[in-house]
Scaffold this motif. Sequence first.
Motif, mmCIF file in Angstrom:
data_model
loop_
_atom_site.group_PDB
_atom_site.id
_atom_site.type_symbol
_atom_site.label_atom_id
_atom_site.label_comp_id
_atom_site.label_asym_id
_atom_site.label_seq_id
_atom_site.Cartn_x
_atom_site.Cartn_y
_atom_site.Cartn_z
ATOM 1 N N HIS A 8 43.641 116.707 32.667
ATOM 2 C CA HIS A 8 42.534 116.163 31.569
ATOM 3 C C HIS A 8 41.315 117.029 31.601
ATOM 4 C CE1 HIS A 8 44.804 111.957 31.236
ATOM 5 N NE2 HIS A 8 45.303 112.496 32.141
ATOM 6 N N PHE A 10 37.406 117.063 29.894
ATOM 7 C CA PHE A 10 36.103 116.383 29.004
ATOM 8 C C PHE A 10 34.828 117.225 28.828
ATOM 9 C CE2 PHE A 10 38.693 113.927 32.277
ATOM 10 C CZ PHE A 10 38.987 112.893 31.572
ATOM 11 N N TYR A 11 34.433 116.826 27.695
ATOM 12 C CA TYR A 11 33.008 117.241 27.358
ATOM 13 C C TYR A 11 32.052 116.082 27.412
ATOM 14 C CZ TYR A 11 35.056 121.776 25.754
ATOM 15 O OH TYR A 11 35.730 122.843 25.644
ATOM 16 N N SER A 14 33.545 113.039 25.725
ATOM 17 C CA SER A 14 34.717 113.213 24.921
ATOM 18 C C SER A 14 35.889 113.715 25.779
ATOM 19 C CB SER A 14 34.136 114.512 24.051
ATOM 20 O OG SER A 14 35.215 114.922 23.251
ATOM 21 N N HIS A 15 36.783 112.930 25.685
ATOM 22 C CA HIS A 15 38.269 113.195 26.275
ATOM 23 C C HIS A 15 39.013 114.163 25.531
ATOM 24 C CE1 HIS A 15 41.661 111.139 28.997
ATOM 25 N NE2 HIS A 15 41.739 112.580 28.884
ATOM 26 N N HIS A 18 44.841 115.335 27.460
ATOM 27 C CA HIS A 18 45.390 114.216 27.754
ATOM 28 C C HIS A 18 46.824 114.176 28.645
ATOM 29 C CE1 HIS A 18 42.586 111.725 25.226
ATOM 30 N NE2 HIS A 18 42.556 113.111 24.406
ATOM 31 N N ARG A 53 37.299 118.562 34.594
ATOM 32 C CA ARG A 53 38.804 118.468 34.673
ATOM 33 C C ARG A 53 39.197 117.403 35.803
ATOM 34 N NH1 ARG A 53 39.733 123.944 36.904
ATOM 35 N NH2 ARG A 53 38.610 123.926 38.806
#
Length: 231
Positions: A8, A10-11, A14-15, A18, A53
Amino acid sequence: MLSLRGLHAFYGLSHVLHGVDLDVGEGEIVALLGRNGVGRSTLCKAVMAIVERQGSIRVRGRETIGLEPHRVARLGLGYVPEERAVFPGLTVEQNLLLGRHGAASARSWQLEEVYELFPSLRRRSDTHAEVLSGGEQQMLSICRALMSGPELMIVDEPTEGLAPLIVEQVGDLLAEIARRGVAILLVEQKLTIAMRIAHRVYVMGHGRTVFEGSPDELRTDEAIRKAWLEV
């Protein structure tokens, strides 16, 4: 060489990724395909520890989640970002020497080896990177990553904005690098080049992998191509 499990990324809030699973074997070219915005570049940055991550990223069996970017790079990874990121005020040769990450290691490439692989860089060795063509800057970015002696190169959209002839040259260069024992994870928008040089292919959609197989298997899977690749 590289193994992702349940990745996973992310920013901030914001995911983006997945639970991605992906593998790259020694000396293998693996192409990562998909439309813009599905998370391919984010995956590259996650491997290099540039974004937040979770999950598992193993390089030669060593878990890298929690490591800082410079420590990840020292595990034998080379990164060629989409924006190329050459140093415009430095010469070609100075850019290449910066790729060594400090003291040369037993795996490091020598300037002569790089110049042999792409003779145009030898002719332009004293030229500042800012006056190179887009294709020459891309070759410089790839060859600079080689200078550290990577066992795996992560190459993000190397043919973006390049003329068809230069696209072919980039493909030939990557294929030759792989023949010399360097594994490559290739993010690419152009199906023709990816399908020509890749040993295996992943297709991404909505932050997940939706296909894994050989280029021939992807060619015959019309449903996957229509749903996730074709406009």
